[in-house]
Write an enzyme that holds these catalytic residues in place. Structure first.
Site, PDB file in Angstrom:
ATOM      1  N   GLY A  19      22.631  22.685  17.470  1.00 42.91           N
ATOM      2  CA  GLY A  19      21.816  21.854  18.363  1.00 42.91           C
ATOM      3  C   GLY A  19      22.037  22.243  19.819  1.00 42.91           C
ATOM      4  N   TYR A  55      28.983   6.264  10.268  1.00 40.15           N
ATOM      5  CA  TYR A  55      30.019   7.065   9.601  1.00 40.15           C
ATOM      6  C   TYR A  55      29.392   8.267   8.901  1.00 40.15           C
ATOM      7  CZ  TYR A  55      33.187   3.156  10.310  1.00 40.15           C
ATOM      8  OH  TYR A  55      33.937   2.176  10.871  1.00 40.15           O
ATOM      9  N   THR A 192      31.658  35.922   8.863  1.00 36.89           N
ATOM     10  CA  THR A 192      30.333  36.187   9.456  1.00 36.89           C
ATOM     11  C   THR A 192      29.573  37.203   8.610  1.00 36.89           C
ATOM     12  OG1 THR A 192      31.035  35.655  11.683  1.00 36.89           O
ATOM     13  CG2 THR A 192      29.169  37.159  11.486  1.00 36.89           C
ATOM     14  N   GLN A 193      30.265  38.269   8.221  1.00 36.82           N
ATOM     15  CA  GLN A 193      29.599  39.292   7.388  1.00 36.82           C
ATOM     16  C   GLN A 193      29.081  38.671   6.093  1.00 36.82           C
ATOM     17  OE1 GLN A 193      32.037  42.867   6.901  1.00 36.82           O
ATOM     18  NE2 GLN A 193      33.101  42.349   8.796  1.00 36.82           N
ATOM     19  N   CYS A 382      21.532  -3.824  23.955  1.00 37.86           N
ATOM     20  CA  CYS A 382      20.976  -4.273  22.683  1.00 37.86           C
ATOM     21  C   CYS A 382      21.843  -5.369  22.065  1.00 37.86           C
ATOM     22  CB  CYS A 382      20.717  -3.096  21.746  1.00 37.86           C
ATOM     23  SG  CYS A 382      19.374  -3.476  20.594  1.00 37.86           S
ATOM     24  N   LEU A 383      22.604  -5.115  21.008  1.00 35.43           N
ATOM     25  CA  LEU A 383      23.472  -6.180  20.492  1.00 35.43           C
ATOM     26  C   LEU A 383      24.411  -6.656  21.604  1.00 35.43           C
ATOM     27  CD1 LEU A 383      24.441  -7.897  18.097  1.00 35.43           C
ATOM     28  CD2 LEU A 383      26.079  -6.104  17.573  1.00 35.43           C
ATOM     29  N   GLY A 384      24.803  -5.748  22.496  1.00 34.32           N
ATOM     30  CA  GLY A 384      25.656  -6.114  23.634  1.00 34.32           C
ATOM     31  C   GLY A 384      24.974  -7.149  24.516  1.00 34.32           C
ATOM     32  N   MET A 385      23.674  -7.003  24.727  1.00 30.68           N
ATOM     33  CA  MET A 385      22.910  -7.980  25.512  1.00 30.68           C
ATOM     34  C   MET A 385      22.798  -9.294  24.737  1.00 30.68           C
ATOM     35  SD  MET A 385      19.534  -9.218  25.163  1.00 30.68           S
ATOM     36  CE  MET A 385      18.159  -9.798  26.142  1.00 30.68           C
ATOM     37  N   GLN A 386      22.563  -9.177  23.426  1.00 35.84           N
ATOM     38  CA  GLN A 386      22.447 -10.392  22.611  1.00 35.84           C
ATOM     39  C   GLN A 386      23.759 -11.180  22.640  1.00 35.84           C
ATOM     40  OE1 GLN A 386      21.121  -8.927  18.777  1.00 35.84           O
ATOM     41  NE2 GLN A 386      19.086  -8.372  19.531  1.00 35.84           N
ATOM     42  N   HIS A 508      17.435   0.245  24.933  1.00 33.94           N
ATOM     43  CA  HIS A 508      18.521   1.229  25.005  1.00 33.94           C
ATOM     44  C   HIS A 508      18.236   2.232  26.125  1.00 33.94           C
ATOM     45  CE1 HIS A 508      20.510   0.467  21.018  1.00 33.94           C
ATOM     46  NE2 HIS A 508      19.322  -0.044  20.739  1.00 33.94           N
ATOM     47  N   GLU A 510      20.124   4.323  27.304  1.00 29.84           N
ATOM     48  CA  GLU A 510      20.842   5.595  27.071  1.00 29.84           C
ATOM     49  C   GLU A 510      19.974   6.661  26.417  1.00 29.84           C
ATOM     50  OE1 GLU A 510      21.320   2.778  25.415  1.00 29.84           O
ATOM     51  OE2 GLU A 510      21.904   3.111  23.326  1.00 29.84           O
TER      52      GLU A 510
HETATM   53  N1  GLN Z   1      21.512  -5.992  15.388  1.00 29.11           N
HETATM   54  C1  GLN Z   1      20.675  -6.280  16.505  1.00 29.11           C
HETATM   55  C2  GLN Z   1      19.214  -6.405  16.126  1.00 29.11           C
HETATM   56  O1  GLN Z   1      18.809  -5.893  15.114  1.00 29.11           O
HETATM   57  C3  GLN Z   1      20.872  -5.266  17.623  1.00 29.11           C
HETATM   58  C4  GLN Z   1      20.526  -3.858  17.256  1.00 29.11           C
HETATM   59  C5  GLN Z   1      21.099  -2.840  18.186  1.00 29.11           C
HETATM   60  O2  GLN Z   1      22.082  -3.073  18.888  1.00 29.11           O
HETATM   61  N2  GLN Z   1      20.543  -1.646  18.185  1.00 29.11           N
HETATM   62  O3  GLN Z   1      18.431  -6.979  16.830  1.00 29.11           O
END
Ligand code: GLN
Length: 533
Positions: A19, A55, A192-193, A382-386, A508, A510
């Site tokens: 990549g 994982y 490699t060969q 995301c989940l961090g905001m929730q 997101h 990122e």
């Molecule tokens: N689990 C949460 C949801 O589905 C957040 C998902 C995430 O963090 N990408 O809304």
């Protein structure tokens, strides 16, 4: 010009960085003025990696058009600044699904449907469909897996056929590993060969060999590889471990990989590459002495690929702020009120990671409470905001059992809840709220200042949302909804204006931070973290 197709395969071992090589080559061709796209074939049966856990597959990347994709697409975008789409990542599952759909429609009426030609034709169609858009001078196709895997054989057969059909317009680059044996104090080219022989047995003669190595490979040894493998001596290139992946384009350019690709495909050179902006990033990366300490609170601490785009975004923004990023992964499963102070007090900023499910969630609340009470620059994604919303509901609004219905379906205060259109969803694959959506920013808020715009477009991947019924209660209590979807009114960003930098995004950011264009919100967070040092 006619589209040129470049195929990148790998041998000996996996994880050699196909990549990164694909991305680096794309970078070089782009900086010479060509249009380029990169595509990845993944030889597994899943339709996409959306239902795989980190994982198995590291981070799941999301494209603008809402495709859940391999994390290599993140590298492609970070290196090239070009958006990828669903067409840039195709799995064996997708190929078979499409062939089986055609069979049911009767498209092959009367015929036995077989791997050759039906599966290989479908693979070829997916390669050429990018070239047929007329948008690209070069289509770089990376074949996942390692030569010799049963699973990738149909893809390699398709490459063999395409090389035959396209002649000079197709090129094969094979990436292998040259191990260094400490006891013998020698680099070894035999693997490699063998790998090239295996590729040749499939009918593919590589045009360029890239040898991944920890130590410099002497010219005589490269000539030997060339001789054994029917490759021109100048087409045996080494890829020595670099201090950052972003130096690989330069390392490839020094060995004339871009020139080689142009001459082997009969492409007229349209000028020398312009690396100025890229090199300026590398200069800053090397020059940064002072550190900025960021903690990432999440449950996949032992698996850093799980947060690849976040760590890269932090790296981009730290570098542009002339700081060296010191990123600490804090295990949310082990974080408790008794050690949160010890783990977070030395930090300049804290990220609360995205995720799914109950595991590690309490640690996120613990971190958020501590950060809020200590005015730590904090970024919930995301989940961090929730979690930011839930923690605020419990400890500021006094709604003790506030939760997301993802964690507790019968909570009395469902401050985070399933969207109406999600309630009837029964298939889990590819059915989240995915891809880019517009977000209108409240004037005067941190995000509005960061982006310098009224409306932005960022990418989503989630099923649950801020519950609008609670909106005014949060606003009154100091957690403001400063970003909203202009079409649906869904809350996309929360911010606590009384704190220095306390922001959560349902999206997101990122997924949209590149070497040349760091994400504005990460830049803003980084500046706040630096000011907090
Ligand atoms: N689990 C949460 C949801 O589905 C957040 C998902 C995430 O963090 N990408 O809304």
């Amino acid at each position: 010009m006619e589209t040129k197709y470049i195929f990148v395969t790998g041998g000996v071992v996996s994880s050699l960085g196909k990549g990164i090589i694909s991305s680096s080559l794309a970078r070089l061709l782009l900086s010479r003025g060509y249009s380029v796209t990169i595509q990845k074939f993944d030889p597994y049966i899943n339709i996409d990696p959306g239902t795989l856990n980190p994982y198995e597959h590291g981070e799941c990347y999301v494209t603008v058009d809402g495709h859940e994709a391999d994390l290599d697409l993140g590298h492609y975008e970070r290196f090239t600044d070009i958006h990828t789409t669903r067409a840039n990542n195709v799995t064996t599952g997708r190929i078979y699904q499409s062939v089986i759909d055609k069979e049911r429609r009767g498209d092959y009426l009367g015929k036995t449907v077989q791997i050759i030609p039906h599966i290989t034709d479908e693979i070829k169609r997916n390669v050429k469909s990018l070239g047929n858009t007329g948008k690209f001078d070069f289509v770089i196709t990376e074949i996942g897996g390692t030569v010799g895997d049963i699973e990738s054989t149909p893809f390699l057969e398709a490459v063999r056929q395409l090389k035959w059909e396209l002649g000079k317009n197709a090129l094969s680059i094979h990436l292998t590993y040259v191990p260094y044996l400490k006891a013998a104090k020698e680099l070894k080219t035999k693997p490699t060969q063998h790998s090239v022989k295996q590729l040749q047995a499939i009918g593919i003669q590589p045009d360029i060999l890239i040898l991944r190595t920890e130590k410099d490979i002497p010219p005589a040894m490269r000539r030997k590889v060339a001789q054994f493998c029917n490759v021109a001596p100048e087409a045996v290139i080494q890829s020595v471990d670099a201090s950052t992946i972003y130096k690989v384009p330069q390392l490839m350019h020094e060995q004339a990989l871009d020139n080689l690709v142009l001459s082997l495909t009969g492409t007229e050179s349209i000028g020398e590459p312009d690396h100025a902006a890229w090199n300026e990033y590398l200069r800053k990366l090397d020059a940064a002495k002072e550190t900025v300490k960021i903690a990432l609170v999440g449950k996949y601490v032992e698996l850093q690929d799980a947060y690849k785009s976040i760590s890269e975004s932090l790296m981009h923004s730290a570098t542009y702020c002339d700081r060296r990023l010191e990123l600490t992964y804090v295990n949310s499963e082990k974080l408790s009120p008794s050690d949160v102070e010890e783990k977070l007090s030395g930090m300049n900023g804290v990220i609360i990671a995205p995720g799914f499910g109950q595991r590690g969630i309490e640690g996120k609340f613990t971190a958020l409470k501590w950060c809020r009470e200590h005015d730590m620059p904090t970024f919930g994604i995301c989940l961090g905001m929730q979690c930011m919303v839930i923690e605020y509901a419990r400890n500021v609004l006094g709604l003790e059992d506030a939760n997301s219905t993802e964690m507790n379906p019968s909570t009395r205060h469902n401050v985070i809840d399933l969207m109406e259109e999600q309630k009837s969803v029964s298939n889990l694959g590819g059915t989240m709220r995915l891809g880019a959506y517009e977000c209108r920013l409240r004037p005067g808020s941190i995000p509005a200042a960061a982006y310098g715009r009224e409306t932005v477009s960022e990418r989503h991947r989630h099923r649950f949302e801020f519950n609008g019924e609670y909106r005014s209660r949060f606003e009154e209590a100091g957690l403001e909804c400063v970003g909203e979807n202009p079409d649906t009114g869904l809350v996309e960003i929360v911010q606590a204006p009384a704190l220095t930098w306390f922001v959560g995004t349902q999206y997101h950011p990122e997924y949209q931070s590149t070497v040349l264009h760091p994400n504005p919100l990460f830049m803003s967070f980084m500046k706040a973290a630096i000011a907090n040092s």
